[in-house]
Motif scaffolding. Structure first.
Motif, PDB file in Angstrom:
ATOM      1  N   ALA A   1      32.892  39.190  29.676  1.00 37.08           N
ATOM      2  CA  ALA A   1      33.781  39.301  31.161  1.00 37.08           C
ATOM      3  C   ALA A   1      33.165  37.992  31.910  1.00 37.08           C
ATOM      4  O   ALA A   1      33.884  37.544  32.678  1.00 37.08           O
ATOM      5  CB  ALA A   1      32.730  40.823  31.530  1.00 37.08           C
ATOM      6  N   MET A   2      31.988  37.989  31.353  1.00 36.17           N
ATOM      7  CA  MET A   2      31.316  36.753  32.157  1.00 36.17           C
ATOM      8  C   MET A   2      32.263  35.067  31.624  1.00 36.17           C
ATOM      9  O   MET A   2      33.247  34.155  32.742  1.00 36.17           O
ATOM     10  CB  MET A   2      29.951  36.594  32.348  1.00 36.17           C
TER      11      MET A   2
ATOM     12  N   ARG B   1      35.958  34.968  33.336  1.00 39.95           N
ATOM     13  CA  ARG B   1      36.302  34.389  34.646  1.00 39.95           C
ATOM     14  C   ARG B   1      35.847  33.268  34.527  1.00 39.95           C
ATOM     15  O   ARG B   1      36.742  32.374  34.503  1.00 39.95           O
ATOM     16  CB  ARG B   1      34.934  35.207  35.307  1.00 39.95           C
TER      17      ARG B   1
ATOM     18  N   ASP C   1      32.293  36.673  39.409  1.00 45.37           N
ATOM     19  CA  ASP C   1      33.376  37.611  40.017  1.00 45.37           C
ATOM     20  C   ASP C   1      33.372  36.413  41.241  1.00 45.37           C
ATOM     21  O   ASP C   1      34.907  36.897  41.989  1.00 45.37           O
ATOM     22  CB  ASP C   1      32.845  38.705  39.931  1.00 45.37           C
ATOM     23  N   THR C   2      32.870  36.738  41.882  1.00 42.96           N
ATOM     24  CA  THR C   2      33.241  36.757  43.545  1.00 42.96           C
ATOM     25  C   THR C   2      33.671  34.830  43.462  1.00 42.96           C
ATOM     26  O   THR C   2      34.949  34.782  44.434  1.00 42.96           O
ATOM     27  CB  THR C   2      32.098  36.951  44.393  1.00 42.96           C
TER      28      THR C   2
ATOM     29  N   PHE D   1      27.011  38.447  36.327  1.00 44.79           N
ATOM     30  CA  PHE D   1      28.117  38.166  37.096  1.00 44.79           C
ATOM     31  C   PHE D   1      29.201  38.598  38.001  1.00 44.79           C
ATOM     32  O   PHE D   1      30.075  37.831  38.631  1.00 44.79           O
ATOM     33  CB  PHE D   1      28.574  39.551  35.704  1.00 44.79           C
ATOM     34  N   HIS D   2      28.170  39.640  38.975  1.00 44.18           N
ATOM     35  CA  HIS D   2      28.934  39.497  40.578  1.00 44.18           C
ATOM     36  C   HIS D   2      28.967  38.375  41.114  1.00 44.18           C
ATOM     37  O   HIS D   2      30.346  38.231  41.748  1.00 44.18           O
ATOM     38  CB  HIS D   2      28.477  40.568  41.260  1.00 44.18           C
TER      39      HIS D   2
ATOM     40  N   HIS E   1      35.505  33.305  41.716  1.00 43.14           N
ATOM     41  CA  HIS E   1      36.787  33.770  40.442  1.00 43.14           C
ATOM     42  C   HIS E   1      37.837  32.845  41.275  1.00 43.14           C
ATOM     43  O   HIS E   1      37.876  33.936  42.219  1.00 43.14           O
ATOM     44  CB  HIS E   1      36.738  34.210  39.542  1.00 43.14           C
TER      45      HIS E   1
END
Length: 247
Positions: A219-220, A223, A188-189, A184-185, A191
């Motif tokens: 959340a994933m 994005r 998100d990076t 996810f991180h 995105h």
């Protein structure tokens, strides 16, 4: 007076290896076609540029870790799997990549998801983009070991810096909690800064099961789907339909 051997030595000294190899051929061509000095020099330098570009492309493909089959010109449009020739051509134009859109390829195994994803990554590399292709299994290892080994840290950094990241077979297998959070991180990076291509045979509902975390899965998806083209593939496995046997 400079001889051909002198010229060869100077080319080698300048590390113009491709020009040196084609020197005799180019001299014959220049004489036959009565080229000017400028035309002959342009021919030699273009030869060097072409060879270097080919070598660089091979290196980029190797680093990207593309599957062996990745040329979309060989795509079989005779197979009805839910994507038209017009849609494929639109994807091949890479306008979505310029605008940092994602592409989600969903469908059963064997319907061409990986081949399409690899083909688009290859076109991105040819167009000068930084593209990386990783299976979810490979990416999980990279994420898990990124703080432990230099190699995996370098691979993780390459994914972060990629202008196109392909994640093949996402959610095919259950994902460890820590790996899911790191994935996810990473997404998100990237995105709205880069594009991501996802291939998956799981529905969004099943993503939560693979992650064992409804909130993280939501959340994933948020994005990934914010700016995305979802391509729903269908049909039976192309590999099974065209399988080969020993006998």
């Amino acid at each position: 007076m400079y001889t051909t051997d002198h010229l060869r030595q100077m080319l080698l000294q300048l590390k113009l290896l491709n020009v040196e190899q084609k020197l005799s051929e180019s001299l014959v061509k220049a004489q036959t076609e009565q080229m000017t000095h400028q035309e002959w020099l342009t021919l030699l330098l273009q030869t060097e540029i072409n060879e270097r570009e080919q070598r660089m492309m091979k290196t980029r493909i190797k680093r990207a870790k593309l599957p062996q089959n990745h040329l979309l010109e060989y795509y079989d449009f005779g197979v009805d799997n839910g994507i038209s020739k017009t849609q494929m051509n639109q994807l091949k134009e890479l306008h979505w990549l310029e605008q940092h859109f994602n592409v989600i390829l969903m469908g059963p195994s064997g319907t061409g998801k990986t081949f399409i994803a690899a083909g688009l990554a290859y076109l991105a590399l040819k167009a000068g983009y930084k593209a990386i292709f990783r299976t979810m299994e490979d990416l999980a290892r990279i994420l898990k070991l990124s703080d432990m080994t230099k190699n995996n840290r370098a691979q993780y950094n390459a994914c972060v810096k990629a202008e196109l990241l392909v994640i093949d077979d996402l959610m095919m297998f259950p994902i460890e909690k820590k790996v899911g959070q790191m994935l996810f991180h990473l997404i998100d990076t990237l995105h709205e800064k880069s594009s991501v291509i996802i291939t998956t045979n799981k529905s969004p509902k099943e993503w939560a099961e693979a992650l064992d975390d409804q909130v993280l899965a939501t959340a994933m998806l948020d994005r990934l789907l914010h700016r995305a083209q979802v391509v729903q593939l269908k049909g039976e496995s192309y590999r099974m339909k065209n399988r080969k046997t020993i006998f």
